[in-house]
Design an enzyme around this catalytic site. Structure first.
Site, PDB file in Angstrom:
ATOM      1  N   TYR A  33       0.831  -1.200   0.000  1.00 51.17           N
ATOM      2  CA  TYR A  33       0.000   0.000   0.000  1.00 51.17           C
ATOM      3  C   TYR A  33       0.862   1.245   0.000  1.00 51.17           C
ATOM      4  O   TYR A  33       2.074   1.198   0.260  1.00 51.17           O
ATOM      5  CB  TYR A  33      -0.962  -0.005   1.188  1.00 51.17           C
ATOM      6  CG  TYR A  33      -0.371   0.412   2.520  1.00 51.17           C
ATOM      7  CD1 TYR A  33      -0.626   1.682   3.041  1.00 51.17           C
ATOM      8  CD2 TYR A  33       0.421  -0.463   3.271  1.00 51.17           C
ATOM      9  CE1 TYR A  33      -0.103   2.072   4.265  1.00 51.17           C
ATOM     10  CE2 TYR A  33       0.948  -0.082   4.490  1.00 51.17           C
ATOM     11  CZ  TYR A  33       0.686   1.183   4.980  1.00 51.17           C
ATOM     12  OH  TYR A  33       1.212   1.574   6.191  1.00 51.17           O
ATOM     13  N   LYS A 144       6.471  -1.773   1.795  1.00 54.64           N
ATOM     14  CA  LYS A 144       5.293  -1.220   2.484  1.00 54.64           C
ATOM     15  C   LYS A 144       4.118  -2.186   2.321  1.00 54.64           C
ATOM     16  O   LYS A 144       3.166  -1.945   1.572  1.00 54.64           O
ATOM     17  CB  LYS A 144       4.964   0.170   1.950  1.00 54.64           C
ATOM     18  CG  LYS A 144       4.077   0.986   2.890  1.00 54.64           C
ATOM     19  CD  LYS A 144       4.015   2.431   2.439  1.00 54.64           C
ATOM     20  CE  LYS A 144       3.082   3.274   3.309  1.00 54.64           C
ATOM     21  NZ  LYS A 144       3.588   3.443   4.679  1.00 54.64           N
ATOM     22  N   GLU A 176      12.364   2.220  14.222  1.00 57.35           N
ATOM     23  CA  GLU A 176      11.487   3.326  13.823  1.00 57.35           C
ATOM     24  C   GLU A 176      10.253   3.315  14.711  1.00 57.35           C
ATOM     25  O   GLU A 176      10.141   2.513  15.625  1.00 57.35           O
ATOM     26  CB  GLU A 176      11.097   3.201  12.346  1.00 57.35           C
ATOM     27  CG  GLU A 176      10.489   1.870  11.976  1.00 57.35           C
ATOM     28  CD  GLU A 176      10.361   1.672  10.461  1.00 57.35           C
ATOM     29  OE1 GLU A 176      10.410   2.660   9.714  1.00 57.35           O
ATOM     30  OE2 GLU A 176      10.199   0.520  10.039  1.00 57.35           O
ATOM     31  N   LEU A 201      11.307   1.349   6.968  1.00 57.96           N
ATOM     32  CA  LEU A 201      10.652   1.829   5.760  1.00 57.96           C
ATOM     33  C   LEU A 201      11.417   3.040   5.224  1.00 57.96           C
ATOM     34  O   LEU A 201      11.807   3.917   5.986  1.00 57.96           O
ATOM     35  CB  LEU A 201       9.202   2.233   6.059  1.00 57.96           C
ATOM     36  CG  LEU A 201       8.389   2.691   4.848  1.00 57.96           C
ATOM     37  CD1 LEU A 201       8.133   1.530   3.909  1.00 57.96           C
ATOM     38  CD2 LEU A 201       7.080   3.322   5.297  1.00 57.96           C
TER      39      LEU A 201
END
Length: 281
Positions: A33, A144, A176, A201
């Protein structure tokens, strides 16, 4: 009035949008996505998000089912139909519907879904209170993917403890946030954020903000850091498509920057919003 969503070539009311129970996104989280922020009815960082979409799809041996120009027009049409001024458009692409089998099916039509969410992106940010937790996600966080259960678990845990979010830790080092990239600012004013790898990411907002920080002559170092180092930092913040630059004012009960947004994060958020408005499409 319900939202208009896009599903496999058609615009329809959200109540009428249906996906097969055999869709591999449902059965295997076999999909990726992207999310684009919308400001003043325009799309932020569209080219960057499309480049990452193609990269994520390539890793899992899928392709984009429509052209980039078609995706841009779908985004714009959803903005028009939903009168979206500020918020986000989420896009999900799965491998499509097929009988349940772990092996990738051949000749299956992919599922393409886009929908809008109205959100306040630009109001004053008071700051987030975060806790740390082990990073239990899969090893390809640079993709992702729609498999977001670990992040959902982390956010829910933070909520249950009266906090806003989680910073994830692996081998003693922050990877993260649960859905964001993480940063600290040293007492000397240097911005520290983890270097790009499969462990995090590759944030589109991250790239834009670091570019702006460099243009503002802010010093940047890309490396991992510990929770203890973050607790002793001058400032901390996160970036994401729908958070922009968001200050972190508490980490595991320790206040950062006197529990107030610091000057670096405030300045970067202001500049990022200004530059995004100029370059939006």
């Amino acid at each position: 009035m319900s939202r208009t969503v896009y599903l496999n070539g058609a615009y329809m009311p959200e109540e009428e949008a249906m996906v097969s129970v055999f869709d591999r996104g449902f059965l295997f989280a076999d999909g990726v996505y992207e999310v684009c922020a919308i400001l003043d009815g325009k799309i932020i960082d569209f080219e960057g998000h499309m480049a990452r979409l193609e990269r994520s799809l390539g890793v899992v041996e899928m392709s984009v089912p429509v052209t980039k120009s078609e995706l841009l027009e779908i985004h714009r049409e959803l903005i028009r139909r939903n009168a979206l001024e500020e918020g986000a458009i989420y896009m999900q692409i799965t491998r499509g519907a097929a009988d349940r089998d772990f092996i990738y099916p051949k000749g299956v039509e992919q599922t393409l879904v886009l929908f809008t969410q109205a959100k306040d992106l630009t109001s004053e940010k008071d700051g987030l209170k975060v806790i740390s937790a082990p990073d239990i996600r899969w090893g390809r966080r640079d993709v992702k993917t729609v498999q977001l259960l670990a992040s959902s678990m982390a956010k829910t845990m933070a909520k249950s403890k009266g906090k806003d979010d989680v910073w994830l830790v692996e081998d003693g080092l922050v990877t993260e946030g649960s859905s964001s990239n993480a940063y600290i600012v040293t007492n000397e004013g240097k911005i520290i954020t983890r270097n790009l790898s499969n462990s995090i990411l590759h944030g589109i907002t991250r790239a834009s903000v670091l570019k702006l920080a460099a243009e503002l002559d802010m010093e940047i170092e890309e490396r991992p850091f510990t929770i203890e180092e973050a607790q002793n930092a001058s400032e901390a913040f996160i970036t994401s498509a729908t958070s922009f630059v968001y200050p972190v004012i508490e980490i595991d009960g320790i206040e950062i920057s006197d529990a107030k947004p610091g000057p670096v994060s405030k300045r970067l958020n202001q500049v990022y919003a200004e530059e995004s408005r100029k370059s939006a499409c």
